[in-house]
Design an enzyme around this catalytic site. Structure first.
Site, PDB file in Angstrom:
ATOM      1  N   HIS A 128       0.873  -1.109   0.153  1.00 36.70           N
ATOM      2  CA  HIS A 128       0.193  -0.068   0.029  1.00 36.70           C
ATOM      3  C   HIS A 128       0.920   1.307  -0.156  1.00 36.70           C
ATOM      4  O   HIS A 128       2.162   1.029   0.530  1.00 36.70           O
ATOM      5  CB  HIS A 128      -0.764  -0.083   1.199  1.00 36.70           C
ATOM      6  CG  HIS A 128      -1.764   1.037   1.370  1.00 36.70           C
ATOM      7  ND1 HIS A 128      -1.647   2.280   1.741  1.00 36.70           N
ATOM      8  CD2 HIS A 128      -3.131   0.803   1.112  1.00 36.70           C
ATOM      9  CE1 HIS A 128      -3.116   2.944   1.707  1.00 36.70           C
ATOM     10  NE2 HIS A 128      -3.896   1.928   1.411  1.00 36.70           N
ATOM     11  N   ASP A 205       3.388  -4.017   7.877  1.00 44.85           N
ATOM     12  CA  ASP A 205       1.995  -3.333   7.701  1.00 44.85           C
ATOM     13  C   ASP A 205       0.922  -4.304   7.819  1.00 44.85           C
ATOM     14  O   ASP A 205       0.691  -5.022   7.104  1.00 44.85           O
ATOM     15  CB  ASP A 205       2.150  -2.576   6.380  1.00 44.85           C
ATOM     16  CG  ASP A 205       0.620  -2.090   6.070  1.00 44.85           C
ATOM     17  OD1 ASP A 205      -0.343  -2.375   6.744  1.00 44.85           O
ATOM     18  OD2 ASP A 205       0.416  -1.430   5.028  1.00 44.85           O
ATOM     19  N   LYS A 231     -10.335  -0.819  10.339  1.00 48.78           N
ATOM     20  CA  LYS A 231     -10.439  -1.893   9.489  1.00 48.78           C
ATOM     21  C   LYS A 231     -10.810  -3.268  10.433  1.00 48.78           C
ATOM     22  O   LYS A 231     -10.978  -4.072   9.894  1.00 48.78           O
ATOM     23  CB  LYS A 231      -8.990  -2.255   9.024  1.00 48.78           C
ATOM     24  CG  LYS A 231      -8.222  -1.148   8.182  1.00 48.78           C
ATOM     25  CD  LYS A 231      -8.400  -1.140   6.742  1.00 48.78           C
ATOM     26  CE  LYS A 231      -7.398   0.046   6.270  1.00 48.78           C
ATOM     27  NZ  LYS A 231      -7.923   0.480   4.926  1.00 48.78           N
ATOM     28  N   CYS A 371      -4.705   2.286  -3.696  1.00 47.25           N
ATOM     29  CA  CYS A 371      -3.223   2.951  -3.128  1.00 47.25           C
ATOM     30  C   CYS A 371      -2.323   2.129  -3.310  1.00 47.25           C
ATOM     31  O   CYS A 371      -1.318   1.630  -2.289  1.00 47.25           O
ATOM     32  CB  CYS A 371      -3.354   3.249  -1.586  1.00 47.25           C
ATOM     33  SG  CYS A 371      -4.623   4.593  -1.250  1.00 47.25           S
TER      34      CYS A 371
HETATM   35  N1  PLP Z   1      -1.861  -0.540   4.508  1.00 52.14           N
HETATM   36  C1  PLP Z   1      -2.709  -1.195   4.072  1.00 52.14           C
HETATM   37  C2  PLP Z   1      -2.487  -2.665   3.599  1.00 52.14           C
HETATM   38  C3  PLP Z   1      -4.267  -0.797   4.073  1.00 52.14           C
HETATM   39  O1  PLP Z   1      -5.162  -1.500   3.349  1.00 52.14           O
HETATM   40  C4  PLP Z   1      -4.391   0.637   4.226  1.00 52.14           C
HETATM   41  C5  PLP Z   1      -5.633   1.236   4.163  1.00 52.14           C
HETATM   42  O2  PLP Z   1      -6.333   1.049   3.299  1.00 52.14           O
HETATM   43  C6  PLP Z   1      -3.161   1.302   5.096  1.00 52.14           C
HETATM   44  C7  PLP Z   1      -1.975   0.663   5.201  1.00 52.14           C
HETATM   45  C8  PLP Z   1      -3.669   2.588   5.387  1.00 52.14           C
HETATM   46  O3  PLP Z   1      -4.361   2.642   6.560  1.00 52.14           O
HETATM   47  P1  PLP Z   1      -4.806   3.912   7.463  1.00 52.14           P
HETATM   48  O4  PLP Z   1      -5.572   4.703   6.122  1.00 52.14           O
HETATM   49  O5  PLP Z   1      -6.042   3.466   8.278  1.00 52.14           O
HETATM   50  O6  PLP Z   1      -3.598   4.687   7.870  1.00 52.14           O
END
Ligand code: PLP
Length: 413
Positions: A128, A205, A231, A371
């Site tokens: 991401h 992550d 999430k 993303c």
């Molecule tokens: N990493 C992954 C794999 C994600 O799916 C997301 C959100 O879609 C994020 C990081 C970023 O999370 P946040 O927007 O809650 O900081």
């Protein structure tokens, strides 16, 4: 009973989530965007409401009853979430706004303090942007270099390539637990072992890991684990960074302000003990309370039941969606290697049109690059449509999705 013989009882679980009980454009809502954000169970909504109704006050240093209660709830929530991820002690759990902020915290503190010209940070094609851009920023400022592990045609990490990239210059491996775009479950334990063999640190992550799997940071052997409350059924704007205490002790603070200090002079200050050193300003106390309630809710369902439910959805979804003419599914074919995230292209229909047509049927899916622009380029598509499930989704809903896609194909045929 939400769980019968280690299987989730769909009607009972769904009744825990009030937002699911509504009609959209005249149809019952089918919510298939939990990878973007999950719906909230009553347990979380009640916990947040209770906090604001009874205990609301600013935390720490308050000498009156409400502030004492708020502080107790905040620190008790830390204990719950620390246990939820398998931390050795609550002090290893730093509250953040979410995964993005947790990763930026590591990049701007550990990264700046430890990375030098020529050092290498290994990321993967599945990351991401939150687990890529912070490393780009720190690399640009320190002279470190980014290296990337590719995927195979099914969207699995090429561990053979990881071995080639790892070396004495590797300082950090930053890898997602589960891919938000493809649902691939990465072999994190194995990656950690290989990274440790060259003395590198590992950041995981866990945004898409924590809602689905028991997270045990000790068993994973990683150094940092980042997660987002929203999430996993908690409010937006709360998340956490887990890191081993000795790392947190060594890392400099990043944001300055109230709460993170011990003493303040005009020209310099000394820092509060971990984890408070990283928590400048008034924290999201209700969010923390809600995240603890979400962790306890997930535990009350049970990981075995959640896993069995997800496996059933993955198997059903792969089979049902594969039967839709002109649909190309991305991600691993083996249901054991993925979560119930279905990313696909529908021949002749733009992903945004797919999502719009489904929305008219009350079906919420996401279309875009999720993303993960480098991954989309690797797959050779500008975007995909993604349907992502959680504990409340059913095979009936996947049928409705497949029927909606068949209808979309007919419209564009
Ligand atoms: N990493 C992954 C794999 C994600 O799916 C997301 C959100 O879609 C994020 C990081 C970023 O999370 P946040 O927007 O809650 O900081």
């Amino acid at each position: 009973m939400a769980v019968v013989q280690n299987v989730l009882e769909p009607a009972t679980v769904r009744a825990h989530f009030p937002a699911l009980d509504q009609r959209v454009h005249g149809h019952p809502l089918i919510y298939l965007d939990s990878a973007a954000t999950a719906q909230r169970p009553n347990a979380v909504l009640d916990a947040v409401r209770d906090f604001y109704e009874r205990d609301n006050a600013n935390v720490h240093r308050g000498l009156y009853e409400l502030s004492r209660r708020a502080t107790e709830s905040f620190e008790a929530a830390r204990e719950v979430v620390a246990r939820f991820v398998g931390a050795a002690e609550p002090a290893e759990l730093v509250w953040t706004r979410g995964t993005t902020e947790a990763i930026n915290l590591v990049a701007l503190t550990w990264g700046w303090a430890n990375l030098r010209e020529g050092d290498e940070i290994v990321v993967t094609m599945l990351e991401h942007h939150s687990n890529l851009v912070p490393w780009q920023l720190v690399a640009q400022r320190t002279g470190a270099k980014l290296r990337r592990v590719d995927i195979d045609d099914e969207g699995r990490l090429r561990l053979d390539q990881l071995d080639e990239l790892l070396g004495e210059r590797t300082r950090l491996v930053a890898v997602g637990h589960v891919s938000n775009a493809l649902g691939t479950i990465n072999p994190v334990r194995e990656i950690v072992e290989r990274a440790k063999a060259v003395g590198a640190k590992v950041l995981v992550d866990g945004a898409q890991g924590a809602p689905h799997h028991k997270v045990d940071v000790q068993a994973l052997g990683c150094d940092f684990y980042a997660l987002s409350g929203h999430k996993m059924g908690a409010p937006m704007g709360i998340g956490a960074l887990w890191a081993r205490r000795e790392l947190l002790e060594e890392m400099p603070p990043w944001q300055g302000g109230g709460e993170m200090i011990e003493t303040v002079e005009l020209e310099h200050s000394t820092w509060a003990a971990v984890p408070h050193k990283f928590e400048a300003g008034t924290p999201n106390v209700a969010g923390a309370v809600g995240m603890a309630a979400a962790a306890e809710y997930i535990e009350s369902l049970g990981y075995d039941a959640i896993a069995a439910h997800e496996r059933a959805l993955v198997r059903y979804g792969l089979e049902r969606l594969s039967a839709v003419e002109g649909l190309r599914l991305f991600g691993p074919e083996d249901p054991e290697e993925r979560t119930a995230v279905f990313s696909f292209a529908l021949e002749g229909v733009h992903p945004h049109d797919v999502a719009t047509i489904l929305d008219a049927e009350g079906i919420a899916v996401r279309a875009g690059h999720h993303c993960t622009q480098p991954l989309m380029r690797r797959l050779g598509v500008p975007a995909t449509t993604r349907a992502s499930c959680w504990v409340y989704n059913t095979t009936d809903e996947l049928d409705r999705l497949a029927e909606g896609l068949e209808a979309a194909r007919r419209i564009f045929a």
